[in-house]
Design a protein around this motif. Sequence first.
Motif, PDB file in Angstrom:
ATOM      1  N   MET A 129       0.577  -1.471   0.181  1.00 56.66           N
ATOM      2  CA  MET A 129      -0.450  -0.154   0.130  1.00 56.66           C
ATOM      3  C   MET A 129       0.707   1.228  -0.022  1.00 56.66           C
TER       4      MET A 129
ATOM      5  N   PHE B  11      -3.571  -7.763  -3.611  1.00 51.93           N
ATOM      6  CA  PHE B  11      -4.991  -6.158  -3.052  1.00 51.93           C
ATOM      7  C   PHE B  11      -5.803  -6.633  -2.796  1.00 51.93           C
TER       8      PHE B  11
ATOM      9  N   ASP C 255      -8.085  -2.616   0.222  1.00 54.44           N
ATOM     10  CA  ASP C 255      -7.269  -1.649  -0.482  1.00 54.44           C
ATOM     11  C   ASP C 255      -7.620  -0.680  -0.614  1.00 54.44           C
TER      12      ASP C 255
ATOM     13  N   PHE D 134      -7.237   3.405  -0.343  1.00 54.77           N
ATOM     14  CA  PHE D 134      -7.170   4.024  -1.669  1.00 54.77           C
ATOM     15  C   PHE D 134      -7.528   5.496  -2.384  1.00 54.77           C
TER      16      PHE D 134
END
Length: 208
Positions: A41, A60, A64, A68
């Motif tokens: 990440m 991911f 995740d 983001f």
Amino acid sequence: MDKLPEKAELSIDSDLPLDYSHPKALKFPVTRYKDARWLKMEHLLSIRNVDLIKLESTNFDCGDVNQFLHYWSDCDKDMIEQINITLKEGTEIDEQEMIKDLIVISEKDSGSLVFMKARNMENRKLVVGELEFRENGVTFSASDPSEEDCLYEYSILELLHQKRDFEENIRKMEKEFRGLRDSEKKKLQLEMEELERKLKVLNRDYVV
């Protein structure tokens, strides 16, 4: 990678070890990794001012993606124009988890595409986000509403952000002052109704 010029386009088809890392991994204008399972990440959150990233195999998941998107929304600089992320093998696409706690609008006849607006607007141009859900991943694009054909979506999202800010301010005031006087409540109610009226007039095509 250290010797590549800053404007180079990077495409790597070979597998990379899971413990691989490089500070310039996602710094090039265009980057493609066939195997990006080694990316963490922290790599995604380091993206700044790049055009296109394609990650064809990653570790991911939906959570995740949500992290983001929240970071993109609050970031103080433009991050990217488009990123394609294939999620970890076996991941079930959970659209609601990806957009959790984000203000989004979706097309009435298609749930596979949602729009969002950055919360932090300072020093940024690409403030309208477009998230497309794919069978095994997502494509996220960011656009400048003054140049791209997304001013309509931006206007709706701006009103929705104002509405949420307004609701949060009301809750804060009620908590701090342990209730509001009738005159204050009436004034706030009228302001909220005006926001909702503007939304109703403006929004013809999206589910909010």
